[in-house]
Design a protein around this motif. Structure first.
Motif, PDB file in Angstrom:
ATOM      1  N   GLU A  54      34.999  42.467  34.667  1.00 30.68           N
ATOM      2  CA  GLU A  54      33.531  42.391  34.574  1.00 30.68           C
ATOM      3  C   GLU A  54      32.891  42.887  35.865  1.00 30.68           C
ATOM      4  O   GLU A  54      31.870  43.575  35.842  1.00 30.68           O
ATOM      5  CB  GLU A  54      33.098  40.956  34.273  1.00 30.68           C
ATOM      6  N   ASN A  55      33.496  42.556  36.986  1.00 31.02           N
ATOM      7  CA  ASN A  55      32.930  43.016  38.265  1.00 31.02           C
ATOM      8  C   ASN A  55      32.959  44.543  38.349  1.00 31.02           C
ATOM      9  O   ASN A  55      32.002  45.163  38.824  1.00 31.02           O
ATOM     10  CB  ASN A  55      33.701  42.403  39.439  1.00 31.02           C
TER      11      ASN A  55
ATOM     12  N   ILE B 139      31.682  28.736  40.584  1.00 29.91           N
ATOM     13  CA  ILE B 139      32.464  29.961  40.378  1.00 29.91           C
ATOM     14  C   ILE B 139      33.932  29.697  40.716  1.00 29.91           C
ATOM     15  O   ILE B 139      34.248  28.868  41.571  1.00 29.91           O
ATOM     16  CB  ILE B 139      31.927  31.147  41.211  1.00 29.91           C
ATOM     17  N   ARG B 140      34.788  30.440  40.021  1.00 34.59           N
ATOM     18  CA  ARG B 140      36.219  30.413  40.381  1.00 34.59           C
ATOM     19  C   ARG B 140      36.620  31.803  40.870  1.00 34.59           C
ATOM     20  O   ARG B 140      37.340  31.929  41.844  1.00 34.59           O
ATOM     21  CB  ARG B 140      37.066  29.978  39.184  1.00 34.59           C
ATOM     22  N   TYR B 141      36.138  32.848  40.191  1.00 37.43           N
ATOM     23  CA  TYR B 141      36.380  34.221  40.647  1.00 37.43           C
ATOM     24  C   TYR B 141      35.310  34.594  41.673  1.00 37.43           C
ATOM     25  O   TYR B 141      34.130  34.255  41.492  1.00 37.43           O
ATOM     26  CB  TYR B 141      36.314  35.180  39.451  1.00 37.43           C
ATOM     27  N   SER B 142      35.709  35.291  42.745  1.00 37.06           N
ATOM     28  CA  SER B 142      34.732  35.852  43.689  1.00 37.06           C
ATOM     29  C   SER B 142      35.270  37.159  44.254  1.00 37.06           C
ATOM     30  O   SER B 142      36.477  37.444  44.150  1.00 37.06           O
ATOM     31  CB  SER B 142      34.426  34.871  44.816  1.00 37.06           C
ATOM     32  N   ASN B 143      34.375  37.957  44.816  1.00 42.62           N
ATOM     33  CA  ASN B 143      34.761  39.254  45.396  1.00 42.62           C
ATOM     34  C   ASN B 143      33.925  39.523  46.648  1.00 42.62           C
ATOM     35  O   ASN B 143      33.302  40.584  46.779  1.00 42.62           O
ATOM     36  CB  ASN B 143      34.560  40.363  44.348  1.00 42.62           C
TER      37      ASN B 143
ATOM     38  N   ARG C 217      32.739  37.208  35.905  1.00 42.94           N
ATOM     39  CA  ARG C 217      33.668  36.074  35.910  1.00 42.94           C
ATOM     40  C   ARG C 217      35.100  36.508  36.142  1.00 42.94           C
ATOM     41  O   ARG C 217      36.003  35.679  36.191  1.00 42.94           O
ATOM     42  CB  ARG C 217      33.558  35.311  34.585  1.00 42.94           C
ATOM     43  N   ASN C 218      35.327  37.819  36.265  1.00 44.35           N
ATOM     44  CA  ASN C 218      36.675  38.324  36.550  1.00 44.35           C
ATOM     45  C   ASN C 218      36.538  39.758  37.066  1.00 44.35           C
ATOM     46  O   ASN C 218      35.434  40.327  37.069  1.00 44.35           O
ATOM     47  CB  ASN C 218      37.556  38.259  35.296  1.00 44.35           C
ATOM     48  N   SER C 219      37.657  40.355  37.477  1.00 42.84           N
ATOM     49  CA  SER C 219      37.577  41.678  38.105  1.00 42.84           C
ATOM     50  C   SER C 219      37.162  42.763  37.115  1.00 42.84           C
ATOM     51  O   SER C 219      36.491  43.724  37.503  1.00 42.84           O
ATOM     52  CB  SER C 219      38.885  42.028  38.816  1.00 42.84           C
TER      53      SER C 219
END
Ligand code: 293
Ligand code: CA
Length: 134
Positions: free
Chosen positions: A55-56, A91-95, A51-53
């Motif tokens: 965590e990614n 989703i709001r965060y993506s990568n 859900r955020n960088s």
């Protein structure tokens, strides 16, 4: 504090796979998207869902350690082009990797994370490293 908790904290510290409240774990086993979801819920967790960088990055480190791409708990099965968590929340965060999501072949509704931490939409039927969050 119990020995098991101390061990967990040391293990998490060494392996660098915690982010905020979550810990991320893999045991090397692989499965398609449905199997990955089921495996994590049977273990009392959830398929890893960044859900955020931070965590990614924690998930990315596990992908690098095992040198295997993994599914994350995000898909656009319900509505093409609208990616949601397993909870149904958008989703709001993506990568995303460059050029993704491209719905390649018109059949890519699940999301894998590459060894560079970027995301690609991919067929849910592929077999990928199972990473769970707890
Ligand atoms: C196409 C173009 C590639 C891309 C691939 C993935 C498959 O083959 O550049 O990497 O699709 O999007 O999921
Ligand atoms: Ca793709």
């Amino acid at each position: 504090m119990y020995c098991a908790s101390v061990f967990s904290l040391v293990w998490i510290f060494i392996n660098g796979n915690s982010a905020g409240e979550k810990t991320f774990q893999a045991n090397g086993s692989e499965g398609d998207f449905e199997t990955s979801k089921a495996t994590c819920s049977q273990a009392g967790g959830l398929l890893a869902s960044p859900r955020n960088s931070a965590e990614n990055t924690a998930i990315h480190q596990i992908v690098v350690r095992h040198n295997k791409k993994a599914f994350i708990g995000i898909n656009d099965i319900q509505t093409e082009g609208t990616f949601k968590y397993l909870s149904g929340e958008a989703i709001r965060y993506s990568n995303w990797a460059a050029g993704e999501p491209n719905n390649g072949g018109g059949t890519e509704d699940c999301v894998e994370i590459y060894p560079d931490g970027r995301w690609n939409d991919r067929s849910c039927n592929e077999k990928r490293l199972i990473i769970c969050e707890f």
